[in-house]
Motif scaffolding. Structure first.
Motif, mmCIF file in Angstrom:
data_model
loop_
_atom_site.group_PDB
_atom_site.id
_atom_site.type_symbol
_atom_site.label_atom_id
_atom_site.label_comp_id
_atom_site.label_asym_id
_atom_site.label_seq_id
_atom_site.Cartn_x
_atom_site.Cartn_y
_atom_site.Cartn_z
ATOM 1 N N PRO A 161 -8.889 8.545 -2.814
ATOM 2 C CA PRO A 161 -10.250 8.817 -2.338
ATOM 3 C C PRO A 161 -11.309 8.237 -3.278
ATOM 4 O O PRO A 161 -11.062 7.996 -4.468
ATOM 5 C CB PRO A 161 -10.319 10.354 -2.319
ATOM 6 N N ASP A 162 -12.507 8.042 -2.766
ATOM 7 C CA ASP A 162 -13.632 7.618 -3.589
ATOM 8 C C ASP A 162 -13.973 8.711 -4.601
ATOM 9 O O ASP A 162 -13.681 9.896 -4.368
ATOM 10 C CB ASP A 162 -14.852 7.335 -2.714
ATOM 11 N N ARG A 184 0.845 -1.193 0.000
ATOM 12 C CA ARG A 184 0.000 0.000 0.000
ATOM 13 C C ARG A 184 0.883 1.246 0.000
ATOM 14 O O ARG A 184 1.793 1.362 0.807
ATOM 15 C CB ARG A 184 -0.910 0.007 1.232
ATOM 16 N N ARG A 203 -3.501 6.266 -0.362
ATOM 17 C CA ARG A 203 -4.936 6.035 -0.429
ATOM 18 C C ARG A 203 -5.542 6.930 -1.503
ATOM 19 O O ARG A 203 -5.311 8.133 -1.546
ATOM 20 C CB ARG A 203 -5.609 6.348 0.911
#
Length: 340
Positions: free
Chosen positions: A9-10, A4, A7
Motif C-alpha cells: 500500500p501507499d 509481482r 501489493r
C-alpha cells in the motif's frame, strides 16, 4: 523480469492503519527541535546516535531503548540521545539479512508488507517506553515515507552518498539528515551531497513530480574510508575534521556540522575502539574551539551484549556488525556527558 508478489500500500494507507498518537507526536516534534538546535548551533549539547547495528528483534531492542530512556534522564542537560533503530541493512554483496523492513523475522524470507507494519509499531513502542524518538538509515529513498513521521534523525549511508535520488529525497525531509562520506572517503563528494540536500529540487517520486525547499539541517558524517585493497582509513582525527570544516567554509553551506561515526572504517569494526575514538574526539573538542564548534556528536554501535553472532541464540547480541555491550555503553555516555 519482475514477478509481482504482494501489493504494498501507499504510505498514506499504512500511516492510517498504524497511526501515532497526538501525545507521541508532540514528544517527537519536541525532540526534533532539540536535534535541530544542536545542528544549527543554538544549543551546545552533543548528539549521540547510539544502538544496535541493526534492529533484528523487537524484545531486546525495546529493552535496550528503555535503558537508554532511563540513562537519558541523567545526561539530557548535556547530550541529546537518539536510539539507533536501523531497520534497513545495506549488503555489500546484495544478499543476506536485509533488515527488519524486509525481514521482520530474520530466520524467514522477505515479507516487506509485514515488515513495514512491524517497524512502525516498534518505533511507536520505543517512544512510549523511553520518550526517545529514533534514527534510521534511508537505504531505499522511496520507502522512507512509511516511517518518516516517527523519526527524529535520518542517515544517508556511505554506499548511497553519491546516489542522485538519495540526495533529492533528503532535500524534502523535515528532520536532520546526516550524509556519510562515501566508501572512497571523498570529502568533496560528501559536501556535494550535503549541498544537493540543502538545495530546493524538482524531481519524480512515487508517481508524482514533487518540489522541495531544501533541508538546511543536512550535514556530514565521517565514518572512515576504504582503499582499493580493502584497508580501512580512519577520518575522525583532528586534521581531517578541520579539512572538512574548511570545505564547509568554502562552499557556503548552511549550519556546518559533523557527526563522528565511531565504528565502521574509523574503528575497522573493532567495536571496543569506539571508546578510544570518542575519547580522542572529546579531547580535541577541549583543545580547539573551532573543532568543538563543528563536531556536534557521535554515532556509536551498541547493544545489550557486546560483539556479534551468526545466529540469534544470544539475547540482545547483534547479528550484523559487532557492538559495544551495555556496561561499556553506559560508562561511555556518562563520560561524554561529563566532558561535553
Amino acid at each position: 523480469m519482475f514477478e509481482r508478489q504482494i501489493r504494498i500500500p501507499d504510505p498514506e494507507e499504512i500511516l492510517k492503519a498504524v497511526p501515532m498518537s497526538e501525545e507521541l507526536r508532540k514528544i517527537k516534534e519536541a525532540r526534533d527541535v532539540l536535534v535541530s538546535d544542536v545542528i544549527t548551533g543554538k544549543s551546545d549539547k552533543l548528539i549521540l546516535i547510539v544502538g544496535p547495528c541493526s534492529a533484528h528483534e523487537e524484545k531486546p531492542v525495546l529493552d535496550y531503548i528503555e535503558r537508554l530512556g532511563k540513562l537519558n534522564e541523567r545526561v539530557k542537560d548535556r547530550i541529546v540521545i537518539i536510539p539507533r533503530l536501523y531497520t534497513n541493512k545495506p549488503r555489500t554483496l546484495g544478499v543476506g539479512y536485509k533488515g527488519m523492513f524486509s525481514q521482520p523475522d530474520p530466520t524467514k524470507s522477505e515479507d516487506i508488507l509485514n515488515g513495514i507494519y512491524t517497524i512502525r509499531r516498534l518505533n511507536i513502542k520505543a517512544i512510549e517506553i523511553s520518550g526517545l524518538s529514533a534514527a534510521d538509515e534511508m537505504l531505499y529513498p522511496t520507502n522512507i515515507h512509511y516511517v518518516e513521521d516517527l523519526l527524529t534523525y535520518i542517515a544517508v549511508g556511505a554506499r548511497s552518498c553519491e546516489n542522485q535520488l538519495h540526495r533529492l529525497v533528503a532535500s524534502g525531509i523535515d528532520v536532520s539528515v546526516g550524509v556519510k562520506n562515501p566508501m572512497s572517503g571523498s570529502v568533496i563528494a560528501m559536501l556535494n551531497s550535503v549541498y544537493a540536500a540543502q538545495s530546493g529540487q524538482v524531481f519524480k517520486l512515487n508517481g508524482w513530480q514533487v518540489k522541495t525547499n531544501g533541508n538546511p539541517l543536512a550535514h556530514c558524517i565521517l565514518r572512515g574510508a576504504v582503499d582499493g585493497y580493502g584497508n580501512d582509513i580512519p577520518n575522525f582525527h583532528y586534521e581531517t575534521v578541520m579539512h572538512v570544516a574548511e570545505g564547509y567554509a568554502e562552499s557556503g553551506l548552511k549550519n556546518p556540522a559533523i557527526i563522528i561515526d565511531a565504528n565502521h572504517s574509523n574503528s575497522a569494526k573493532k567495536f571496543k575502539q569506539q571508546i578510544r575514538i570518542c575519547e580522542e574526539v572529546m579531547q580535541n573538542r577541549l583543545y580547539d574551539r573551532d573543532f568543538k564548534k563543528i563536531v556536534k556528536g557521535f554515532m556509536v554501535e551498541s547493544f545489550i551484549e557486546e560483539g556479534n553472532q551468526k545466529d540469534d541464540s544470544v539475547y540482545g547480541k547483534s547479528i550484523t556488525d559487532p557492538c559495544l555491550g551495555w556496561k561499556d555503553t553506559e560508562r561511555l555516555i556518562l563520560d561524554i556527558a561529563e566532558k561535553a
